[in-house]
Design a protein around this motif. Structure first.
Motif, PDB file in Angstrom:
ATOM      1  N   SER A   3      12.367  62.063  14.952  1.00 41.63           N
ATOM      2  CA  SER A   3      12.712  63.010  13.898  1.00 41.63           C
ATOM      3  C   SER A   3      12.102  64.375  14.161  1.00 41.63           C
ATOM      4  CB  SER A   3      12.244  62.473  12.536  1.00 41.63           C
ATOM      5  OG  SER A   3      12.908  61.278  12.217  1.00 41.63           O
ATOM      6  N   ARG A   4      10.866  64.380  14.650  1.00 38.00           N
ATOM      7  CA  ARG A   4      10.214  65.672  14.950  1.00 38.00           C
ATOM      8  C   ARG A   4      10.848  66.343  16.157  1.00 38.00           C
ATOM      9  NH1 ARG A   4       5.841  62.656  13.063  1.00 38.00           N
ATOM     10  NH2 ARG A   4       5.228  61.947  15.140  1.00 38.00           N
ATOM     11  N   GLY A   5      11.383  65.558  17.076  1.00 39.00           N
ATOM     12  CA  GLY A   5      12.175  66.098  18.175  1.00 39.00           C
ATOM     13  C   GLY A   5      11.393  66.599  19.370  1.00 39.00           C
ATOM     14  N   VAL A  14       6.721  54.660  13.998  1.00 37.55           N
ATOM     15  CA  VAL A  14       6.164  55.661  14.909  1.00 37.55           C
ATOM     16  C   VAL A  14       7.267  56.283  15.755  1.00 37.55           C
ATOM     17  CG1 VAL A  14       4.699  55.971  16.947  1.00 37.55           C
ATOM     18  CG2 VAL A  14       3.832  54.713  14.977  1.00 37.55           C
ATOM     19  N   ILE A  15       8.145  55.442  16.295  1.00 38.10           N
ATOM     20  CA  ILE A  15       9.231  55.951  17.142  1.00 38.10           C
ATOM     21  C   ILE A  15      10.167  56.835  16.330  1.00 38.10           C
ATOM     22  CG2 ILE A  15      11.311  55.278  18.421  1.00 38.10           C
ATOM     23  CD1 ILE A  15       9.764  52.825  19.397  1.00 38.10           C
ATOM     24  N   LEU A  74      16.360  52.781  17.464  1.00 37.78           N
ATOM     25  CA  LEU A  74      15.625  53.382  16.349  1.00 37.78           C
ATOM     26  C   LEU A  74      15.945  54.853  16.124  1.00 37.78           C
ATOM     27  CD1 LEU A  74      12.236  51.628  17.123  1.00 37.78           C
ATOM     28  CD2 LEU A  74      13.839  51.067  15.285  1.00 37.78           C
ATOM     29  N   SER A  75      16.632  55.490  17.068  1.00 35.39           N
ATOM     30  CA  SER A  75      16.993  56.903  16.878  1.00 35.39           C
ATOM     31  C   SER A  75      18.505  57.122  16.870  1.00 35.39           C
ATOM     32  CB  SER A  75      16.350  57.764  17.978  1.00 35.39           C
ATOM     33  OG  SER A  75      16.778  57.350  19.255  1.00 35.39           O
ATOM     34  N   GLN A  76      19.278  56.043  16.690  1.00 34.59           N
ATOM     35  CA  GLN A  76      20.732  56.166  16.671  1.00 34.59           C
ATOM     36  C   GLN A  76      21.225  57.097  15.564  1.00 34.59           C
ATOM     37  OE1 GLN A  76      23.698  54.840  18.347  1.00 34.59           O
ATOM     38  NE2 GLN A  76      22.145  54.842  19.954  1.00 34.59           N
ATOM     39  N   GLU A 121       2.158  56.493  24.677  1.00 37.00           N
ATOM     40  CA  GLU A 121       1.777  57.190  23.448  1.00 37.00           C
ATOM     41  C   GLU A 121       2.266  56.452  22.205  1.00 37.00           C
ATOM     42  OE1 GLU A 121       1.912  60.090  26.789  1.00 37.00           O
ATOM     43  OE2 GLU A 121       3.275  58.569  26.006  1.00 37.00           O
ATOM     44  N   ILE A 122       3.403  55.794  22.332  1.00 33.79           N
ATOM     45  CA  ILE A 122       3.949  55.028  21.201  1.00 33.79           C
ATOM     46  C   ILE A 122       3.019  53.875  20.848  1.00 33.79           C
ATOM     47  CG2 ILE A 122       5.841  53.505  20.500  1.00 33.79           C
ATOM     48  CD1 ILE A 122       7.661  55.344  22.231  1.00 33.79           C
TER      49      ILE A 122
END
Length: 241
Positions: A130-132, A124-125, A144-146, A71-72
């Protein structure tokens, strides 16, 4: 009057566009999540663990959790107006030099630079994180989500001989061929993570590292969800001493 209305429209657009990137000044972290990232050495299967976790987390939280892999690529390709296979190579090749970019640009009028593709993928990631309520497999998600407050980062590893044996069941090649293949894929994944991280990535970025040889998929899924609860990713955080 029209100018004021236009300013309001622009403010609303900017607020919606960048809402996931609001910073909490108390901790220097981005609001968002909850999100799980799974990094893995080649030969350690992550999708089954991710699917188990998504099912369990959906039941536990009452919110639908999703697993993100292809999906990414699809979302990134849509942003770039390209087919997914046109950008998948960035996950499977060394970083290009400036000269590589120049020659590629001259050879194709549809050329998109590696940097632009990777920037789009990172956006995108970060948007998904962020949306979770998602589990991101690979793709540099751990880097990228650290800065997402409610995040949990896990890694799967195992002895190279065991990983080669798992790959042999799929590709039916020799042990040596599978060892070489696993090491090559591991190197490519490391290059991508280091690119996003701007420097070699340390194992200290992970909350937990599992030995996939010794632990079942169910055990890893259940242990991870329990640790997420203790860390406060799903609710109240345990006080650490």
């Amino acid at each position: 009057m029209e100018e004021v209305e236009m300013d309001n429209i622009l403010l609303k657009y900017m607020g919606n566009r960048f809402q996931p990137k609001i910073v909490d000044p108390r901790k220097g972290m981005f609001r968002g999540g909850p999100v799980v990232t799974i990094s893995r050495e080649c030969g350690c299967t992550a999708i089954n663990i991710a699917n188990r976790m998504a099912e369990k987390l959906t039941l536990k939280t009452g919110n639908r959790w999703t697993c993100l892999t292809k999906e990414i690529l699809e979302h990134s390709a849509k942003e770039l107006n390209l087919a997914p296979e046109k950008i998948e190579y960035v996950f499977n090749s060394p970083e290009k030099t400036a000269w590589d970019d120049i020659f590629a640009a001259l050879s194709s009028k549809y050329y998109q630079s590696d940097r632009k593709i990777k920037k789009t993928i990172s956006d995108v990631i970060r948007g998904f994180a962020s949306r979770g309520n998602c589990i991101i497999i690979g793709r540099g998600g751990v880097v990228l989500s650290q800065n997402i407050q409610r995040s949990f980062h896990m890694k799967l590893h195992a002895p190279i001989a065991w990983r080669a044996a798992q790959l042999q069941e799929i590709y039916k090649l020799s042990t040596k061929e599978m060892v070489d293949y696993a090491m090559e894929i591991d190197k490519k994944r490391e290059i991508l993570r280091n690119y996003f991280n701007k420097e070699p990535l340390s194992n200290t970025v992970f909350d937990v590292i599992y030995n996939a040889k010794n632990l079942s998929e169910e055990m890893i899924a259940d242990a991870s969800i329990h640790l997420m609860e203790l860390k406060g990713v799903l609710g109240k955080q345990m006080v650490m001493r």
